[in-house]
Structures are given as structure tokens and as C-alpha cells.
Design a protein around this motif. Sequence first.
Motif, PDB file in Angstrom:
ATOM      1  N   ASP A 128       3.933  -0.180 -10.989  1.00 39.66           N
ATOM      2  CA  ASP A 128       5.060  -1.054 -10.692  1.00 39.66           C
ATOM      3  C   ASP A 128       5.887  -1.226 -11.962  1.00 39.66           C
ATOM      4  N   HIS A 129       7.042  -1.858 -11.831  1.00 41.22           N
ATOM      5  CA  HIS A 129       7.921  -2.043 -12.992  1.00 41.22           C
ATOM      6  C   HIS A 129       8.529  -3.439 -13.027  1.00 41.22           C
ATOM      7  N   GLU A 130       7.783  -4.411 -12.534  1.00 41.33           N
ATOM      8  CA  GLU A 130       8.259  -5.795 -12.554  1.00 41.33           C
ATOM      9  C   GLU A 130       8.189  -6.399 -13.956  1.00 41.33           C
ATOM     10  N   GLU A 131       7.125  -6.124 -14.673  1.00 41.64           N
ATOM     11  CA  GLU A 131       6.932  -6.662 -16.022  1.00 41.64           C
ATOM     12  C   GLU A 131       7.294  -5.589 -17.053  1.00 41.64           C
ATOM     13  N   PRO A 132       7.771  -5.990 -18.242  1.00 46.29           N
ATOM     14  CA  PRO A 132       8.186  -5.011 -19.254  1.00 46.29           C
ATOM     15  C   PRO A 132       7.111  -3.977 -19.604  1.00 46.29           C
ATOM     16  N   ASP A 133       5.855  -4.397 -19.736  1.00 52.38           N
ATOM     17  CA  ASP A 133       4.801  -3.435 -20.087  1.00 52.38           C
ATOM     18  C   ASP A 133       4.527  -2.475 -18.931  1.00 52.38           C
ATOM     19  N   GLU A 134       4.586  -2.986 -17.691  1.00 52.55           N
ATOM     20  CA  GLU A 134       4.414  -2.116 -16.519  1.00 52.55           C
ATOM     21  C   GLU A 134       5.557  -1.112 -16.428  1.00 52.55           C
ATOM     22  N   LYS A 135       6.764  -1.587 -16.682  1.00 50.45           N
ATOM     23  CA  LYS A 135       7.952  -0.733 -16.621  1.00 50.45           C
ATOM     24  C   LYS A 135       7.848   0.384 -17.658  1.00 50.45           C
ATOM     25  N   ALA A 136       7.452   0.035 -18.875  1.00 53.77           N
ATOM     26  CA  ALA A 136       7.317   1.032 -19.930  1.00 53.77           C
ATOM     27  C   ALA A 136       6.289   2.098 -19.544  1.00 53.77           C
ATOM     28  N   GLU A 137       5.158   1.658 -19.006  1.00 53.33           N
ATOM     29  CA  GLU A 137       4.121   2.600 -18.607  1.00 53.33           C
ATOM     30  C   GLU A 137       4.600   3.493 -17.460  1.00 53.33           C
ATOM     31  N   MET A 138       5.157   2.882 -16.416  1.00 50.85           N
ATOM     32  CA  MET A 138       5.568   3.654 -15.234  1.00 50.85           C
ATOM     33  C   MET A 138       6.701   4.619 -15.560  1.00 50.85           C
ATOM     34  N   PHE A 139       7.731   4.135 -16.260  1.00 49.72           N
ATOM     35  CA  PHE A 139       8.874   5.002 -16.537  1.00 49.72           C
ATOM     36  C   PHE A 139       8.518   6.089 -17.552  1.00 49.72           C
ATOM     37  N   GLY A 140       7.591   5.791 -18.477  1.00 50.48           N
ATOM     38  CA  GLY A 140       7.132   6.824 -19.407  1.00 50.48           C
ATOM     39  C   GLY A 140       6.375   7.922 -18.673  1.00 50.48           C
ATOM     40  N   LEU A 141       5.506   7.521 -17.765  1.00 47.97           N
ATOM     41  CA  LEU A 141       4.753   8.473 -16.964  1.00 47.97           C
ATOM     42  C   LEU A 141       5.689   9.277 -16.064  1.00 47.97           C
ATOM     43  N   GLN A 142       6.641   8.593 -15.458  1.00 46.17           N
ATOM     44  CA  GLN A 142       7.631   9.241 -14.595  1.00 46.17           C
ATOM     45  C   GLN A 142       8.405  10.316 -15.368  1.00 46.17           C
ATOM     46  N   ALA A 143       8.876   9.983 -16.566  1.00 48.76           N
ATOM     47  CA  ALA A 143       9.625  10.950 -17.373  1.00 48.76           C
ATOM     48  C   ALA A 143       8.742  12.138 -17.763  1.00 48.76           C
ATOM     49  N   ALA A 144       7.492  11.868 -18.116  1.00 50.21           N
ATOM     50  CA  ALA A 144       6.580  12.952 -18.499  1.00 50.21           C
ATOM     51  C   ALA A 144       6.335  13.901 -17.326  1.00 50.21           C
ATOM     52  N   ILE A 145       6.179  13.355 -16.132  1.00 51.90           N
ATOM     53  CA  ILE A 145       5.942  14.196 -14.953  1.00 51.90           C
ATOM     54  C   ILE A 145       7.181  15.012 -14.618  1.00 51.90           C
ATOM     55  N   VAL A 146       8.348  14.370 -14.593  1.00 56.06           N
ATOM     56  CA  VAL A 146       9.586  15.094 -14.271  1.00 56.06           C
ATOM     57  C   VAL A 146       9.861  16.162 -15.323  1.00 56.06           C
ATOM     58  N   ASP A 147       9.714  15.822 -16.608  1.00 57.24           N
ATOM     59  CA  ASP A 147       9.942  16.795 -17.673  1.00 57.24           C
ATOM     60  C   ASP A 147       8.950  17.952 -17.582  1.00 57.24           C
ATOM     61  N   GLY A 148       7.675  17.647 -17.288  1.00 54.33           N
ATOM     62  CA  GLY A 148       6.670  18.708 -17.147  1.00 54.33           C
ATOM     63  C   GLY A 148       6.997  19.646 -16.000  1.00 54.33           C
TER      64      GLY A 148
END
Length: 165
Positions: A128-148
Motif C-alpha cells: 500500500d502507499h498510504e504512509e510515507p514508508d509504505e509508499k517508498a517501499e511500494m513505489f521503489g519495488l514498482q520502479a524496479a519491476i518495471v525497469d527490470g
Amino acid sequence: MSIDVNNESGTEVDEQAILDIARYALARMRIHPLSELSVIVVDGAAMEQLHIQWMDLPGPTDVMSFPMDELRPPAKDDEEPPQGLLGDIVLCPEVAKRQGEEAETQHSMDEELQLLTVHGVLHLLGYDHEEPDEKAEMFGLQAAIVDGWRGEHGLTGPSPAPTLS
């Protein structure tokens, strides 16, 4: 991995890319290969109806996720992932097109749909991306998957930045 993509939107989208990036994301997250996922592409009116019904929010949105068995990635490398029904991801190309055009780094509707597919997969897996730490984790993972995935397919440039509504 059993993944169904149904385009009910009336808009031509790259269904193969949606299928491929969903499969890549699930493999990268170590989800059981016999798990099932459904991706439905709908028009703005249908997405607006879902958005009102399930989120009590007006207007169409870009992506919605409806988890079924609440599968999660295995916590340890040697842990066997459970098999099950991941659920449904609903995408709206009308919103994706607008977001791609309005993004800081403009990109196509199909590139936005690929990003949104990964975003939907991560939501199905409990991110989820409701909290700043959750957002950082989710969006970082999302970018890594899309870039990969883009790298494996010889596509250049970084993944589009999240433009979620």
C-alpha cells in the motif's frame, strides 16, 4: 501462471505487454506459478461506477485491485509460496492516457498501463502507499519491476514515474 486479460474498454491496448509485465511481476515477487490473476480493461464509465461502489469516490480512477486469497510473497528464499487466486486488476486506458500525457516525463498510454498493472499486482500482494514508508517501499519495488521488465524487453529509459490519481 494463469493470467487472463479482458479488454472491455473499446480502446486498443497492448494486451500482450500487460500479460507479460504481470507475469514478470508475479515471478519477481516469487508467487506460485499455478496462481491465477485476472486483468480487466474498462472504459471510464465502468471504472467510475466501480470507484463509486467500492471507494465511495467520484470519477474514474486509473487502477483498482480486488484481492481474493490474499497471497503474499514468501518471507524466506527457501519458503514454498502458496498457490491460489490472486484476484482482479481493473485498468482504465482513458485515465492512463491522460496521466501519461500529463506526467513530468511524458509517456504513452500503454507504458502507463504497464506501470499500473505492476501497481495493481503489488496491491493484490498486500502493498500500500498510504504512509510515507509504505509508499517508498511500494513505489521503489514498482520502479524496479518495471525497469527490470523494460530492460529484458530491450526498452530504453527509466520506467514512468508514478502518476496515480
